[in-house]
Design an enzyme around this catalytic site. Structure first.
Site, PDB file in Angstrom:
ATOM      1  N   LYS A 100     -69.492 -41.760  29.780  1.00 14.77           N
ATOM      2  CA  LYS A 100     -70.155 -42.305  28.579  1.00 14.77           C
ATOM      3  C   LYS A 100     -69.225 -42.152  27.369  1.00 14.77           C
ATOM      4  CE  LYS A 100     -74.520 -41.529  30.839  1.00 14.77           C
ATOM      5  NZ  LYS A 100     -75.940 -41.235  30.774  1.00 14.77           N
ATOM      6  N   HIS A 124     -75.585 -50.834  32.523  1.00  7.05           N
ATOM      7  CA  HIS A 124     -76.156 -49.488  32.390  1.00  7.05           C
ATOM      8  C   HIS A 124     -77.365 -49.539  31.453  1.00  7.05           C
ATOM      9  CE1 HIS A 124     -76.617 -45.277  31.383  1.00  7.05           C
ATOM     10  NE2 HIS A 124     -75.969 -45.018  32.509  1.00  7.05           N
ATOM     11  N   GLY A 142     -80.160 -38.089  31.662  1.00  9.70           N
ATOM     12  CA  GLY A 142     -79.897 -37.136  30.600  1.00  9.70           C
ATOM     13  C   GLY A 142     -81.099 -36.293  30.219  1.00  9.70           C
ATOM     14  N   GLU A 192     -80.865 -46.175  38.715  1.00  6.70           N
ATOM     15  CA  GLU A 192     -80.943 -45.130  37.699  1.00  6.70           C
ATOM     16  C   GLU A 192     -82.292 -45.229  36.977  1.00  6.70           C
ATOM     17  OE1 GLU A 192     -76.656 -43.744  36.591  1.00  6.70           O
ATOM     18  OE2 GLU A 192     -77.397 -45.159  35.113  1.00  6.70           O
ATOM     19  N   ASN A 212     -69.609 -41.173  35.221  1.00  2.37           N
ATOM     20  CA  ASN A 212     -69.720 -42.003  34.011  1.00  2.37           C
ATOM     21  C   ASN A 212     -69.658 -41.053  32.819  1.00  2.37           C
ATOM     22  OD1 ASN A 212     -70.405 -43.649  31.902  1.00  2.37           O
ATOM     23  ND2 ASN A 212     -72.503 -44.065  32.580  1.00  2.37           N
ATOM     24  N   SER A 263     -79.614 -37.360  36.149  1.00  2.00           N
ATOM     25  CA  SER A 263     -79.682 -35.892  36.270  1.00  2.00           C
ATOM     26  C   SER A 263     -79.279 -35.380  37.657  1.00  2.00           C
ATOM     27  CB  SER A 263     -81.068 -35.372  35.883  1.00  2.00           C
ATOM     28  OG  SER A 263     -81.336 -35.681  34.514  1.00  2.00           O
ATOM     29  N   GLY A 268     -73.629 -38.611  35.183  1.00  7.15           N
ATOM     30  CA  GLY A 268     -73.324 -38.537  33.758  1.00  7.15           C
ATOM     31  C   GLY A 268     -72.886 -37.127  33.395  1.00  7.15           C
ATOM     32  N   GLY A 269     -73.811 -36.362  32.838  1.00  6.73           N
ATOM     33  CA  GLY A 269     -73.514 -35.019  32.324  1.00  6.73           C
ATOM     34  C   GLY A 269     -72.684 -34.148  33.256  1.00  6.73           C
ATOM     35  N   GLU A 301     -78.283 -47.722  29.134  1.00  7.52           N
ATOM     36  CA  GLU A 301     -77.996 -47.473  27.712  1.00  7.52           C
ATOM     37  C   GLU A 301     -77.498 -48.756  27.043  1.00  7.52           C
ATOM     38  OE1 GLU A 301     -75.521 -44.065  28.437  1.00  7.52           O
ATOM     39  OE2 GLU A 301     -77.317 -42.973  29.056  1.00  7.52           O
TER      40      GLU A 301
HETATM   41  P1  13P Z   1     -77.016 -38.009  33.651  1.00  6.88           P
HETATM   42  O1  13P Z   1     -76.376 -37.584  34.969  1.00  6.88           O
HETATM   43  O2  13P Z   1     -76.439 -37.316  32.475  1.00  6.88           O
HETATM   44  O3  13P Z   1     -78.497 -37.959  33.727  1.00  6.88           O
HETATM   45  O4  13P Z   1     -76.625 -39.564  33.457  1.00  6.88           O
HETATM   46  C1  13P Z   1     -76.812 -40.451  34.499  1.00  6.88           C
HETATM   47  C2  13P Z   1     -76.191 -41.738  34.142  1.00  6.88           C
HETATM   48  O5  13P Z   1     -76.647 -42.422  33.249  1.00  6.88           O
HETATM   49  C3  13P Z   1     -74.992 -42.150  34.886  1.00  6.88           C
HETATM   50  O6  13P Z   1     -74.643 -43.456  34.604  1.00  6.88           O
END
Ligand code: 13P
Length: 255
Positions: free
Chosen positions: A11, A95, A173, A167, A9, A213, A234-235, A97
């Site tokens: 983002k 998600h 993050g 999640e 993802n 993470s 994510g990251g 967010e």
């Molecule tokens: P991180 O891996 O950056 O923590 O993000 C996870 C996420 O929100 C994937 O959708």
């Protein structure tokens, strides 16, 4: 055995040229075996560019959101049909967010899931508790509400096509990853909920990813848990080397 699924993802990261560069790097570095499903979910503006690079590979494409209506006067929105038309097979829905910053609710999540399924897209539905909810011992009730609402009026044939992502919001993050035991506990709970909502066969078919993470150095242990069927990254998905290292951990878990 459920096939593991690793999704990136991205983002709100990467312009179209940057997305092409990252996708090329991932494609080149990845071997061509298909033991694990791999999905890239870039921003809408990158979908076409990414699809041009991956269409002849086994990497799949996913959107990060959609609107439940088919078309019309909804400025700034994107429909399931539109995602399909640029090569998407998957779409992330609900998600945290979007729930936190864009007023996504359990009700809109359910509408979006139905719209995605209607168009033949595979929803990746995110659920997860906030830190204060975990600390107040409300993790299970929060997850139960989210999961039940997501599957409202969805039959088991459709449900079996779906992917869930657990999640924990406090792990996204933040570098604070859930321990493998914490992840397994919630994944097992979700699987039990799915058994109650549908039946054992359906519950054992639906894949549940962990997200929050996940990195190359913690992925192996998380992915070795019996109910952890993949990762929503994510990251670490913004770096080809890290993303591929996580895919390789998932592969070794399939052996
Ligand atoms: P991180 O891996 O950056 O923590 O993000 C996870 C996420 O929100 C994937 O959708």
């Amino acid at each position: 055995m459920r096939k593991k699924i690793i999704a990136g993802n991205w983002k709100m990261n990467k312009t179209a040229p940057e997305a092409s560069e990252l996708t090329e790097e991932i494609k080149q570095k990845m071997d061509t075996s298909t033991e694990v499903d791999v999905v890239l979910c870039p921003p809408f503006t990158d979908l076409a560019a990414v699809y041009r690079i991956i269409h002849d590979s086994y990497i799949d494409l996913g959107g990060q959101n959609l609107h439940w209506e088919e078309k019309g006067a909804f400025t700034g929105e994107i429909s399931a049909d539109m995602l399909k038309s640029v090569g998407c097979h998957y779409v992330i829905i609900g998600h945290s967010e979007r729930r936190q910053y864009f007023e996504e609710t359990d009700e809109t999540v359910n509408k979006k899931i139905k719209s995605a399924l209607h168009e033949g897209l595979i929803p990746i539905v995110c659920v997860g508790e906030l830190l204060e909810e975990r600390e107040a011992d409300k993790t299970q009730s929060v997850i139960e509400t989210q999961v039940k609402a997501a599957f409202e009026d969805i039959d088991k044939i459709q449900a079996q096509k779906m992917v869930l992502a657990y999640e924990p919001v406090w792990a996204i993050g933040t570098g604070k990853v859930a321990t493998p035991e914490q992840a397994q506990e919630v994944h097992e709970f979700i699987r039990k909920l799915l058994t109650d909502i549908f039946d054992e066969e359906t519950a054992s078919t639906i894949r549940i990813q962990y997200g929050g993470s996940m990195k190359p150095d913690n992925a192996a242990e998380l992915l070795s848990q019996p109910d952890v069927d993949g990762g929503l990254i994510g990251g670490a998905s913004l770096d080809a080397g890290s993303f591929i290292a996580i895919i390789n951990h998932a592969k070794s878990n399939m052996e």
